[in-house]
Design an enzyme around this catalytic site. Structure first.
Site, PDB file in Angstrom:
ATOM      1  CG  HIS A   1       0.384   6.594   5.658  1.00 51.51           C
ATOM      2  ND1 HIS A   1       1.711   7.120   6.226  1.00 51.51           N
ATOM      3  CD2 HIS A   1       0.876   5.305   5.403  1.00 51.51           C
ATOM      4  CE1 HIS A   1       2.588   6.052   6.257  1.00 51.51           C
ATOM      5  NE2 HIS A   1       2.112   4.961   5.764  1.00 51.51           N
TER       6      HIS A   1
ATOM      7  CD  GLN B   1       3.519   5.765   2.851  1.00 49.40           C
ATOM      8  OE1 GLN B   1       2.444   5.163   2.093  1.00 49.40           O
ATOM      9  NE2 GLN B   1       4.540   5.039   3.028  1.00 49.40           N
TER      10      GLN B   1
ATOM     11  CB  CYS C   1       5.729   2.289   7.508  1.00 49.99           C
ATOM     12  SG  CYS C   1       5.228   3.630   6.618  1.00 49.99           S
ATOM     13  CG  LEU C   2       6.806   0.768   1.475  1.00 47.07           C
ATOM     14  CD1 LEU C   2       5.841   1.176   0.033  1.00 47.07           C
ATOM     15  CD2 LEU C   2       7.793  -0.200   1.233  1.00 47.07           C
TER      16      LEU C   2
ATOM     17  N   GLY D   1       0.742  -1.104   0.218  1.00 45.21           N
ATOM     18  CA  GLY D   1      -0.099  -0.045  -0.125  1.00 45.21           C
ATOM     19  C   GLY D   1       0.841   1.300   0.041  1.00 45.21           C
TER      20      GLY D   1
ATOM     21  CG  HIS E   1      -0.036   1.255   7.322  1.00 48.29           C
ATOM     22  ND1 HIS E   1       0.886   0.921   8.299  1.00 48.29           N
ATOM     23  CD2 HIS E   1       0.488   2.005   6.340  1.00 48.29           C
ATOM     24  CE1 HIS E   1       2.078   1.170   7.709  1.00 48.29           C
ATOM     25  NE2 HIS E   1       1.828   2.118   6.662  1.00 48.29           N
ATOM     26  CD  GLU E   2      -1.150   2.471   2.809  1.00 52.67           C
ATOM     27  OE1 GLU E   2      -0.856   3.924   2.700  1.00 52.67           O
ATOM     28  OE2 GLU E   2      -0.535   1.468   3.097  1.00 52.67           O
TER      29      GLU E   2
HETATM   30 ZN    ZN Z   1       3.177   3.129   5.813  1.00 51.77          ZN
END
Ligand code: ZN
Length: 167
Positions: A134, A51, A88-89, A46, A130-131
């Site tokens: 963000h 991000q 998380c990226l 995701g 999670h998204e």
């Molecule tokens: Zn993340």
């Protein structure tokens, strides 16, 4: 279509509430395409627009064969509970234990500006939560069941787990 650089947790935009998209136009569709390319290249399950440095409420999720795009997503329903490791990226190299709802339904707009609902459980439910976090400036590290569960992962292990935890 382009792979964009992914910002890491020091970036102030990751701590800001993203703005609603007023209209899903070609610029938003290009953003969505670039976000999908970036998510796939990472690889991750995701990605949210902040991000990649864009403060708009846009998220893409792909936990299986289905690609979900949610513009201005809202949680309609959240039930049950799951506790699991998450990453998380934007927090590369770390995973930690986070409690999430087990099943969720979210609604938003798709790339054509049409209303859609995404219903998911397990990993998909985790990724949706999670998204949306963000988009509200929240990182998984804010939601750890305890700080002690945050741990560094080795690169090889991280790569193996990336598809499970990177979002
Ligand atoms: Zn993340």
């Amino acid at each position: 279509m382009a792979v964009l650089p992914i910002l890491t947790q020091e970036a102030p935009i990751l701590r800001q509430r993203a703005k609603r998209v007023p209209r899903v136009d070609d610029s938003i569709r290009k953003l969505i395409d670039d976000m999908v390319d970036t998510m796939v290249a990472a690889p991750g399950v995701g990605l949210a627009a902040p991000q990649v440095g864009v403060g708009l409420r846009v998220a893409v999720i792909k936990t299986d064969q289905n690609l979900h795009t949610l513009v201005n997503p809202e949680m309609v329903k959240a039930e049950g509970e799951q506790i699991g490791m998450e990453g998380c990226l934007s927090v590369p190299g770390y995973v930690g234990e986070v409690k999430r709802a087990l099943r969720v339904v979210a609604r938003g707009l798709n790339r054509n500006g049409r209303p859609v609902r995404v219903k998911g459980d397990g990993l998909l439910a985790r990724a949706i939560q999670h998204e949306i976090d963000h988009l509200d400036g929240i990182l998984f590290t804010d939601r750890l069941t305890s700080l002690g569960t945050l741990r560094k992962v080795e690169l090889e292990e991280e790569e193996q787990k990336a598809e499970l935890v990177g979002a």
